[in-house]
Design an enzyme around this catalytic site. Structure first.
Site, PDB file in Angstrom:
ATOM      1  CB  SER A 136      -0.880  -0.026   1.259  1.00 28.57           C
ATOM      2  OG  SER A 136      -1.621   1.170   1.372  1.00 28.57           O
ATOM      3  CE  LYS A 162      -4.682   0.174   0.276  1.00 30.27           C
ATOM      4  NZ  LYS A 162      -5.378  -0.618   1.310  1.00 30.27           N
ATOM      5  CE  LYS A 164      -3.752   3.945   1.839  1.00 34.21           C
ATOM      6  NZ  LYS A 164      -4.987   3.527   2.545  1.00 34.21           N
ATOM      7  CG  ASP A 189      -7.583   2.735   0.155  1.00 32.14           C
ATOM      8  OD1 ASP A 189      -8.748   3.178   0.206  1.00 32.14           O
ATOM      9  OD2 ASP A 189      -7.008   2.229   1.149  1.00 32.14           O
ATOM     10  CD  GLU A 214      -8.774  -0.421   0.331  1.00 29.25           C
ATOM     11  OE1 GLU A 214      -7.780  -0.645  -0.408  1.00 29.25           O
ATOM     12  OE2 GLU A 214      -8.721  -0.509   1.565  1.00 29.25           O
ATOM     13  CG  ASP A 239     -10.643  -0.346   4.485  1.00 29.01           C
ATOM     14  OD1 ASP A 239     -10.983  -0.745   5.602  1.00 29.01           O
ATOM     15  OD2 ASP A 239      -9.512   0.152   4.290  1.00 29.01           O
ATOM     16  CE  LYS A 263      -7.603  -1.913   6.344  1.00 23.84           C
ATOM     17  NZ  LYS A 263      -7.618  -0.426   6.349  1.00 23.84           N
ATOM     18  N   GLY A 291      -4.479  -3.969   5.740  1.00 19.50           N
ATOM     19  CA  GLY A 291      -3.460  -3.722   6.761  1.00 19.50           C
ATOM     20  C   GLY A 291      -3.729  -2.428   7.489  1.00 19.50           C
TER      21      GLY A 291
HETATM   22  O1  OSB Z   1      -7.151   2.218   4.190  1.00 17.16           O
HETATM   23  O2  OSB Z   1      -6.121   0.411   4.000  1.00 17.16           O
HETATM   24  C1  OSB Z   1      -6.223   1.506   4.534  1.00 17.16           C
HETATM   25  C2  OSB Z   1      -3.267   2.111   6.889  1.00 17.16           C
HETATM   26  C3  OSB Z   1      -3.910   2.732   7.947  1.00 17.16           C
HETATM   27  C4  OSB Z   1      -5.263   2.960   7.878  1.00 17.16           C
HETATM   28  C5  OSB Z   1      -5.988   2.582   6.723  1.00 17.16           C
HETATM   29  C6  OSB Z   1      -5.350   1.961   5.668  1.00 17.16           C
HETATM   30  C7  OSB Z   1      -3.969   1.756   5.733  1.00 17.16           C
HETATM   31  C8  OSB Z   1      -3.187   1.167   4.647  1.00 17.16           C
HETATM   32  C9  OSB Z   1      -1.864   0.529   5.016  1.00 17.16           C
HETATM   33  O3  OSB Z   1      -3.512   1.221   3.488  1.00 17.16           O
HETATM   34  C10 OSB Z   1      -1.834  -0.920   4.781  1.00 17.16           C
HETATM   35  C11 OSB Z   1      -0.600  -1.562   5.401  1.00 17.16           C
HETATM   36  O4  OSB Z   1      -0.658  -1.943   6.578  1.00 17.16           O
HETATM   37  O5  OSB Z   1       0.403  -1.681   4.705  1.00 17.16           O
HETATM   38 MG    MG Z   2      -8.331   1.158   2.780  1.00 16.39          MG
END
Ligand code: OSB
Ligand code: MG
Length: 371
Positions: A136, A162, A164, A189, A214, A239, A263, A291
């Site tokens: 991510s 992924k 952001k 995401d 996402e 999510d 999660k 995650g």
């Molecule tokens: O939206 O998936 C998410 C981390 C903190 C809060 C929300 C998200 C995330 C990540 C990180 O995308 C995923 C990771 O642990 O590598």
């Molecule tokens: Mg997410």
């Protein structure tokens, strides 16, 4: 299983690089580790609530309060338990606070697996010996920065990228990644940064062969997501909106998503994760494991749940070195050059916390002994 002591540890690790999402930038990670002691055996869980209530409503502080003052006393009042599936039933009178619940339940699951001398993955019904993982990638300053980061992770072997996104840093970023890496599995995401007024952004993203998008819309929405899904080709993955099997059923029935990211913390634990898994399998809804920038303990739990059959897409569980200068477990989580992590075959979570590192990164701790 009779647990006689729960130890809560507030921990803090520095991230190797700042992690930016549409809801903020993180440079370090505070979290709570839970130890469940029974005789000489210890089960470990991790609470993924963040320092601020910006991903969901919980924080490190509220989770500690709920665990210490409600959840742990409820478990003690029950006496002993036969199976970790009972934990979520015992916690049912407490509304929400899913990350606090999941942390305690996770420690109980690890303890249960260790007492029965089986890997946690096997105790959960998992059968895979390795899992496929992606990475991510936080919002980057520039297109050039993003392309360099993607290239680095591709060279390490990660199976999907992924990215952001947020308004103003979306179509241009995704287009650039797609042009440079035409065949790499890519998804976006949004962490709830958009509304239905932004449908043109999602129509534009439809051109880039994304695996999914996402959580484009509000964290508490499933109605508008269904309206958006009806207007775009790219599958929507939920999510933030999914907290339970009930939410899952409603979202699928409404057509709010075609994929779900589980999660463990968000849905209140491993038992609820299994129930969602089984339901999604019956409805042909593919899953992957999300995650929360976990330490090795939390990611060990993610690896175990991902060993279940319907986790068919690469998850966010990256290697320890993607997040931390040093993790708190031995061995660290290692990703192979084909983007896989081996599912441990030793009892419980299969990774040992290193006592000296636990101490080094503990800000405060408290033992909550059975009265
Ligand atoms: O939206 O998936 C998410 C981390 C903190 C809060 C929300 C998200 C995330 C990540 C990180 O995308 C995923 C990771 O642990 O590598
Ligand atoms: Mg997410």
């Amino acid at each position: 299983m009779k647990i006689n002591n729960f130890v809560l540890r507030k921990m803090k690790l520095e991230l190797k690089a700042p992690f930016q999402t549409s809801f903020g930038t993180q440079t370090d990670r505070e979290f709570i580790l839970v130890e469940a002691h029974s005789g000489d055996e210890v089960g470990y869980g991790e609470c993924v609530a963040m320092s601020q209530p910006i991903y969901n409503e919980e924080t490190v502080k509220t989770a500690w309060h709920v665990m210490e003052d409600f959840l742990i006393p409820m478990l003690y009042a029950k006496g002993s338990i036969e199976h970790p599936d009972q934990v979520s039933e015992i916690f049912a009178p407490i509304r929400r606070n899913n990350m606090a619940k999941a942390a305690i339940e996770g420690a109980v699951w690890d303890l249960y697996a260790k007492q029965n001398n089986v890997p946690l993955a096997k105790a959960l019904g998992g059968s895979k010996t390795e899992i496929g993982v992606g990475v991510s990638i936080g919002i980057q300053e520039s297109v050039e920065d993003l392309l360099a980061v993607v290239e680095g992770f591709l060279n390490e072997g990660y199976q999907r990228m992924k990215i952001k996104i947020q308004p103003g840093k979306d179509v241009e970023m995704i287009r650039a990644v797609r042009e440079k890496f035409p065949n790499v599995p890519v998804m976006a995401d949004a962490n709830s940064a958009y509304t239905l007024d932004d449908v043109e952004v999602f129509r534009a993203l439809d051109d880039y062969n994304l695996m999914m998008i996402e959580q484009p819309l509000a964290h508490d929405d499933i109605i508008d997501h269904a309206k958006l899904q009806a207007q775009i080709k790219t599958p929507i993955c939920l999510d933030e909106s999914i907290h339970s099997l009930e939410d899952t059923k409603k979202a699928i029935e409404l057509g709010s998503c075609k994929i779900i990211n589980i999660k463990i913390g968000r849905v209140g634990g491993l038992t609820e994760s299994k129930r969602i898994h089984d339901y999604c399998l019956s409805k042909d809804i593919p899953l992957w494991c999300g995650g929360m920038l976990e330490s090795g303990i939390g990611r060990a739990h993610n690896i175990a749940i991902t060993s279940l059959a319907n986790f068919v897409m690469p998850g966010d569980t990256s290697g320890s070195s993607r997040y931390w200068h040093e993790d708190i477990i031995s061995p660290e989580v290692v990703v192979t050059s084909k983007g896989t992590i081996d599912v441990p075959s030793s009892p419980g979570i299969g990774y040992q916390p290193v006592p000296a590192l636990m101490d080094k990164y503990t800000l405060e701790w408290k033992g909550i002994i059975r009265p």
